[in-house]
Design an enzyme around this catalytic site. Structure first.
Site, PDB file in Angstrom:
ATOM      1  CE1 TYR A 186      24.335  20.854 -36.957  1.00 21.06           C
ATOM      2  CE2 TYR A 186      24.059  22.698 -35.446  1.00 21.06           C
ATOM      3  CZ  TYR A 186      23.664  21.459 -35.911  1.00 21.06           C
ATOM      4  OH  TYR A 186      22.600  20.818 -35.355  1.00 21.06           O
ATOM      5  CG  ASP A 216      20.781  18.816 -36.763  1.00 24.70           C
ATOM      6  OD1 ASP A 216      19.758  19.452 -37.077  1.00 24.70           O
ATOM      7  OD2 ASP A 216      21.293  18.866 -35.629  1.00 24.70           O
ATOM      8  CB  ILE A 273      29.667  14.591 -30.225  1.00 22.37           C
ATOM      9  CG1 ILE A 273      29.864  15.588 -31.361  1.00 22.37           C
ATOM     10  CG2 ILE A 273      28.235  14.090 -30.155  1.00 22.37           C
ATOM     11  CD1 ILE A 273      29.599  15.009 -32.736  1.00 22.37           C
ATOM     12  CE1 TYR A 276      25.057  11.887 -30.778  1.00 18.46           C
ATOM     13  CE2 TYR A 276      25.781  12.571 -32.961  1.00 18.46           C
ATOM     14  CZ  TYR A 276      25.223  12.889 -31.737  1.00 18.46           C
ATOM     15  OH  TYR A 276      24.832  14.156 -31.466  1.00 18.46           O
TER      16      TYR A 276
END
Length: 583
Positions: free
Chosen positions: A70, A81, A100, A126
């Site tokens: 990813y 990221d 998540i 988040y």
């Protein structure tokens, strides 16, 4: 990567208080339907499937273990990221709270090699707390994901038969030794190994710990020549450790397998009768000499040798160690004209080393054999009476007799060689005069005029190992003969015999002009007169003129062209004189 519990090593670990507040906010948000910053209702994950593979054998479900790559970015495209940057796939269980919520939802239903773009709203990411120094509060996250592997701890080995041959002589079982080719890939199609590039098959025992467990299971039940696709979950392959640099941790493996052959060290020679001629009265035994044709192939059908290509039979003794042990065994018990398939395991063929460049090590050999003929060096002529004349037969052919006979001659496989009918006249011979092959001479003896016989003549009584024009070496010959006529022969060494006692004064009767000498003309006239009057007969089967000429030469002892009374002597008298001389 992004984990709901302990975050991935790419994200900062949250203090315990922040983590509790984050979980509380997410729970309240899900329960109250909190408004978005724009004032509207909360958003769910937005999924864009921008590449869907043509074939999708399974989709991700809750509890599955997945491996994926990813890239994670914000709305402005800034990357926060990436698994690519770490050169490591994410390997994790989905749907159990380790990711998540947005990622958990976004992976559901995904296929291997599918690519998705996920938009995860803050409350499924988040939330209003974010991740200090990495993800700001209330951040919408964008993920570009490609799924490379999926499996479940309940999975078993998946076997798909791609091609199954119509004939399956045997199937793989535990403890069998197999030779096979394979292409090995990861679930996404990445190749990691192939036997084809190594110039030989992969050879091993099944169920003995030499293979990964999934391959041991996947090979069971395969037929030689069968092609299979075998999908093996990681816990039946290389598990968490992987293998070197080519098989990553927790990787599912896909093998496309072609089984070349299979045998067991306990196997014996397998025989299959393809065609058995009627009337088999004799079967081959050890010590017989056999002529046969064959096609030799491997278990996958690859032809490695053929006697037909050389247009010549293979000729050998059976059971004497001149051929491989499996063929020695497989030929015994066969009939002339029989076609049989002989399957020979490698320990009865060429073993682990093989031979030449056409028979690999540990190869099972298949021979399709056509037995042309066989014989034993001790075999006599086989005689079978086909018919006899109805009238009484008081006299039969014997040594020395002059006979006329018709014959048809062929090989035992029916190949026609010669026939007297082709010449429009019977064959003639004096029995015992070594003018025909010994077996035919023997077979004609004892026949009545008009009798028909079938003779099977072994090569040592025919044309031997060398054969003759039109007759192969070491060939057993089949004759059908009919005796047309028979004349009594003469004793050995005689050219003429009297039916009764000769005249008392033979020379005077022979000297027709009474001049005291007999030239060849007078001699010939006298002998012909004796034959004509039935007083004597010449050696049958030869030109009378030549026979009379030979008789004259024998009597003209000084070779002056005439016979005198002193020279003339009967053969019986000569033989008696010779006895006295010897005594």
């Amino acid at each position: 990567m992004l984990r709901a519990g302990p975050p991935s090593h790419t994200l900062l670990r949250l203090p315990l208080l922040q983590l509790l507040l984050l979980l509380l906010v997410q729970a309240v948000g899900r329960g109250l339907g909190r408004a978005s910053p724009a004032g509207g209702p909360l958003e769910d994950v937005v999924i864009e499937r921008y590449h869907i593979p043509r074939v999708c054998p399974r989709e991700v479900q809750m509890g599955d273990f997945v491996r994926y790559h990813y890239n994670g970015t914000f709305e402005d495209g800034k990357k926060f990221d990436s698994s690519y940057d770490r050169h490591t796939l994410v390997a994790i269980v989905v749907g159990v709270g380790r990711l998540i919520t947005g990622m958990d939802r976004g992976l559901m239903g995904m296929c291997v090699n599918e690519r998705r773009r996920l938009i995860v709203p803050p409350h499924l990411g988040y939330g209003s707390i974010g991740v200090a120094g990495l993800i700001p509060p209330d951040a919408t996250l964008y993920f570009d994901v490609v799924l490379l592997d999926v499996w479940n701890k309940e999975d078993t080995v998946q076997v798909s038969t791609l091609l199954r041959p119509p004939h399956c002589p045997r199937m793989v079982q535990d403890s069998d030794f197999v030779r096979y080719h394979y292409n090995g890939t990861l679930l996404d199609g990445t190749a990691f190994d192939t036997s084809y590039s190594k110039g030989g098959t992969y050879d091993t025992y099944v169920g003995s710990g030499w293979l990964i467990k999934g391959m041991d299971q996947g090979l069971l039940g395969m037929c030689p020549g069968e092609r299979r696709k075998i999908v093996i979950p990681p816990f039946l392959a290389y598990g968490e450790k992987g293998y070197g640099t080519v098989i990553p941790s927790q990787a599912s493996l896909v093998f496309h397998v072609l089984l070349i052959d299979v045998h067991n060290p306990k196997d014996t020679v397998q025989l299959e009768t393809l065609e058995l001629p009627p009337g088999c009265v004799r079967r081959a035994v050890a010590g017989d000499f056999m002529r046969y044709h064959y096609n030799g192939s491997l278990m996958d059908g690859t032809l490695f040798d053929s006697s037909y290509s050389r247009n010549h039979t293979y000729n050998t003794y059976v059971g004497q160690g001149y051929i491989i042990p499996g063929m020695d065994q497989g030929l015994q018990g066969s009939c002339m004209g029989e076609r049989r398939r002989i399957i020979i395991p490698p320990h009865l063929a060429y073993g682990e080393n093989g031979t030449g460049d056409k028979i690999p090590g540990s190869a099972v050999l298949i021979f399709d054999v056509h037995v042309i003929d066989f014989h034993n060096p001790a075999d006599p002529v086989e005689i079978k009476t086909l018919s006899r004349p109805l009238e009484t037969c008081n006299e039969t052919a014997k040594l020395g007799d002059f006979v006329h006979y018709h014959y048809n001659c062929s090989l035992l496989d029916g190949t026609r060689l010669f026939s007297s009918h082709d010449y429009g006249a019977p064959q003639e011979a004096t029995l015992g005069a070594h003018k025909v092959i010994e077996g035919l001479d023997t077979g004609l003896q004892g026949m009545c005029v008009g009798e028909r016989r079938q003779l099977v003549v072994p090569p040592h009584l025919a044309h031997g190992e060398s054969g003759a024009r039109g007759v192969p070496g070491s060939a057993v010959l089949l004759f059908e003969v009919e005796l047309v006529s028979r004349e009594d022969g003469l004793p050995t060494g005689y050219l003429f015999v009297w039916h009764e006692d000769p005249p008392a004064h033979l020379f005077e009767h022979m000297d027709l002009n009474k001049d005291g000498e007999v030239p060849v003309e007078e001699f010939s006239t006298f002998i012909k007169a004796q034959v004509s009057e039935g007083k004597g007969r010449l050696l049958p089967g030869q030109d009378p003129e030549k026979t009379i000429g030979d008789m004259f030469q024998n009597q003209d002892r000084n070779q002056d062209g005439k016979i005198t009374a002193e020279e003339l002597k009967l053969k019986s008298d000569e033989d008696q004189d010779r006895v006295h001389e010897e005594l």
